[in-house]
Design a protein around this motif. Structure first.
Motif, PDB file in Angstrom:
ATOM      1  N   VAL A  50       0.341  -1.108   0.186  1.00  0.00           N
ATOM      2  CA  VAL A  50       0.245   0.320  -0.041  1.00  0.00           C
ATOM      3  C   VAL A  50       0.637   1.278   0.281  1.00  0.00           C
ATOM      4  N   HIS A  51       2.461   1.170   0.200  1.00  0.00           N
ATOM      5  CA  HIS A  51       3.165   2.293   0.540  1.00  0.00           C
ATOM      6  C   HIS A  51       4.339   1.488   0.030  1.00  0.00           C
ATOM      7  N   LYS A  71       3.737  -4.572  17.854  1.00  0.00           N
ATOM      8  CA  LYS A  71       3.057  -5.288  18.333  1.00  0.00           C
ATOM      9  C   LYS A  71       1.789  -4.022  17.836  1.00  0.00           C
ATOM     10  N   GLU A  72       2.301  -3.588  16.368  1.00  0.00           N
ATOM     11  CA  GLU A  72       1.144  -2.171  16.123  1.00  0.00           C
ATOM     12  C   GLU A  72       1.054  -2.015  14.628  1.00  0.00           C
ATOM     13  N   LYS A  73       0.411  -2.198  14.143  1.00  0.00           N
ATOM     14  CA  LYS A  73       0.037  -1.620  12.159  1.00  0.00           C
ATOM     15  C   LYS A  73       1.108  -0.615  12.440  1.00  0.00           C
ATOM     16  N   SER A 122       3.041  -2.763   3.465  1.00  0.00           N
ATOM     17  CA  SER A 122       2.330  -4.308   3.259  1.00  0.00           C
ATOM     18  C   SER A 122       0.568  -3.508   3.470  1.00  0.00           C
ATOM     19  N   GLU A 123      -0.902  -3.537   3.197  1.00  0.00           N
ATOM     20  CA  GLU A 123      -1.874  -3.880   3.689  1.00  0.00           C
ATOM     21  C   GLU A 123      -1.993  -4.754   5.604  1.00  0.00           C
ATOM     22  N   ASP A 124      -1.306  -5.316   5.787  1.00  0.00           N
ATOM     23  CA  ASP A 124      -1.419  -5.748   6.593  1.00  0.00           C
ATOM     24  C   ASP A 124      -0.886  -4.731   8.251  1.00  0.00           C
ATOM     25  N   GLY A 125       0.502  -4.525   7.517  1.00  0.00           N
ATOM     26  CA  GLY A 125       1.192  -3.275   8.047  1.00  0.00           C
ATOM     27  C   GLY A 125       2.423  -3.982   8.419  1.00  0.00           C
ATOM     28  N   ASP A 126       3.105  -5.485   7.553  1.00  0.00           N
ATOM     29  CA  ASP A 126       3.627  -5.857   7.988  1.00  0.00           C
ATOM     30  C   ASP A 126       5.326  -4.397   6.963  1.00  0.00           C
ATOM     31  N   VAL A 127       6.566  -4.980   7.095  1.00  0.00           N
ATOM     32  CA  VAL A 127       7.174  -3.474   6.391  1.00  0.00           C
ATOM     33  C   VAL A 127       8.774  -4.726   5.641  1.00  0.00           C
TER      34      VAL A 127
END
Length: 534
Positions: A417-418, A475-477, A430-435
């Motif tokens: 997403v970015h 532990k946060e998006k 990613s859309e799930d907040g993974d980097v």
């Protein structure tokens, strides 16, 4: 309507064939019990429950903040949403068009526009309020406009809260922190001078220079009195230690600014790009002096093309365009390393469309420029990179150059997403907040603490995307990544979470991390929480 790679047929915004017999497609609107399921009859609303109360339908569509694509689908599936609604301010507008207009009027940059300015924006976007809404939403999505953000500049940092308050920290040799002094700050300090009562919605940081954009479209600058990292002539001889309004931009409502080498670019709310400096026969096509400080419109192919995002790299500029036919990218400037994306290393003095995205059947939604490479995130979540592949910053498993955008195959199962780029480094969110990160491992700015895991040098280069495991520990998006984009300074990186917590890692020798370093440390390997809530 944007084309996508999903195989779904493109639905046009205008002249949609009547499909009044087709049931309303699933959308984010309430359902109502009914005995007979059909819409308009030949001369009356028939038994469609809300046809006699279009104001209720309009309220629901507006309250749901539907995407313009959903509004277009409603028009395509039921004539009730296409026919004139007989409402002010335009009795000829359909329910879907009125809903799009109402949602536009909620946007901060749209509210102060005059009727004439609104109509001009609508015309430039393609003659539809749905297209105008898509333009506004696209700009908000790729730039975090009106949302909290952190900027990892060259040795100094800027943080903007969701309410528009600005903090700065790090190197301050030119007054680029905006506190009225030249002293370094190792902890975030609010910029109070000259910003009382002013809400900031976007920031940019260059070497010794900072620029801020307010919700009123004004631009404030401080630090070096120049418009790029390297100055011509008399530029850079004057230092400004507090935010000062840029008078030459007073008549332009600015929504974004970007600082590159030798030039600065700004984007107006109508989607026009203006640049400072780098004139004559340099790379931006201006017939002006090299140290000209008056904004010059970037015309040529962009004269009537609405732009939603700009990204400035080392001697080049990318522009993300939003047109009725879809999203596209234009590039201009220095072509070394193939970073302009046209299949060669030739310079471009005027904006030129990057054709490769059409061949890839890819709709760009976010652009990013590193020093010598660039990246794009597509609507379907694919990531493309191109340019100089040194240290593996393109993520293709090698260090080769790519002169046209190429899909990063290692991320094909990741919906991105970015994307953020720096000096030979790239981060993908990613859309799930993974980097994921790849490229140059200098200064530990990639976030891979491999030495601690017994796998070798923590400064090792990474040729293919790797999950930044250290950010999983917060532990946060994660919703935003920013990293230093300068060839002159060691890099640092910020990760902003959904709740507004800011984490920093990488080089911190000037206080740019906003966290304390111990025992003569010059960097942080693992993400450290910055004492500020955004």
């Amino acid at each position: 309507m944007d084309a996508t790679t999903s195989g779904t047929p493109t639905i046009q915004y205008h002249n949609i064939p009547d499909q009044s017999g087709t049931a309303i497609a699933a959308a984010s609107i309430p359902t109502f019990p009914r005995q007979v399921r059909h819409c308009f009859g030949d001369s009356s609303p028939g038994e469609f429950p809300l046809a006699a109360n279009p104001s209720i339908v309009l309220h629901v569509l507006t309250a749901c903040n539907l995407d313009p694509r959903d509004l277009a689908k409603l028009e395509a599936t039921c004539s009730f949403f296409r026919r004139p609604a007989n409402f002010t301010p335009d009795y000829e507008l359909s329910i879907s068009e009125l809903a799009a207009l109402d949602i536009c009027q909620k946007r901060a940059i749209f509210k102060p526009m005059t009727d004439e300015e609104c109509q001009n924006l609508k015309r430039k976007c393609g003659g539809s309020w749905k297209l105008a809404l898509r333009f506004l939403l696209a700009g908000e999505a790729c730039c975090r406009r009106e949302k909290s953000q952190a900027i990892a500049g060259p040795a100094h940092s800027i943080a903007v809260t969701s309410t528009g308050v600005v903090y700065s920290f790090g190197s301050n040799t030119s007054g680029q922190l905006g506190h009225g002094t030249m002293e370094e700050e190792w902890q975030p300090q609010q910029i109070r001078l000259s910003l009382q009562g002013i809400r900031i919605i976007q920031a940019a940081a260059g070497a010794g220079r900072t620029m801020l954009v307010s919700d009123a479209g004004r631009v404030y600058a401080f630090g070096k009195d120049s418009f790029g990292e390297a100055e011509f002539g008399v530029q850079g001889t004057k230092l400004v230690a507090t935010p000062q309004l840029i008078e030459s931009l007073r008549d332009i409502f600015v929504v974004q600014t970007a600082i590159g080498n030798f030039f600065t670019a700004v984007l107006s709310r109508e989607g026009r790009v203006y640049t400072f400096s780098w004139g004559k026969d340099r790379k931006l096509g201006h017939q002006t002096e090299q140290n000209d400080v008056e904004p010059q419109p970037l015309l040529g192919a962009l004269e009537d093309v609405p732009i939603v995002q700009i990204a400035a790299g080392y001697c080049y500029l990318l522009c993300l365009a939003c047109q009725p036919s879809g999203m596209s990218v234009y590039s201009v400037g220095c072509g070394l390393g193939g970073k302009l994306g046209h299949g060669s290393r030739m310079d471009e003095k005027h904006p030129r469309l990057i054709e490769q995205f059409r061949l890839l059947n890819l709709q760009p939604m976010v652009v990013a420029t590193g020093a010598w490479h660039a990246a794009v995130v597509a609507r379907d979540g694919r990531v493309c990179t191109w340019g100089w592949g040194r240290y593996g910053c393109l993520g293709h498993g090698n260090e080769e150059c790519e002169s046209v955008p190429k899909v990063v195959e290692a991320l094909i199962k990741v919906k991105a997403v970015h994307v953020a780029t720096g000096d030979y480094t790239t981060f993908v969110l990613s859309e799930d907040g993974d980097v994921y990160s790849f490229g140059c491992g200098e200064s530990a700015s990639l976030g891979h603490n491999t030495a601690a895991e017994g796998q070798g040098n923590r400064h090792a280069n990474v040729l293919s995307p790797e999950l930044v495991k250290s950010l999983k520990q917060v532990k946060e998006k994660v919703v935003q990544i920013s990293l230093t984009n300068s060839i002159h300074w060691n890099a640092h990186t910020f990760a902003l979470t959904e709740s507004g917590k800011l984490y920093a890692f990488g080089a911190g020798d000037k206080g740019q991390l906003g966290v304390e370093l111990m025992n003569n440390q010059t960097e942080r390997v693992n993400p450290e929480r910055v004492d500020i809530d955004l």
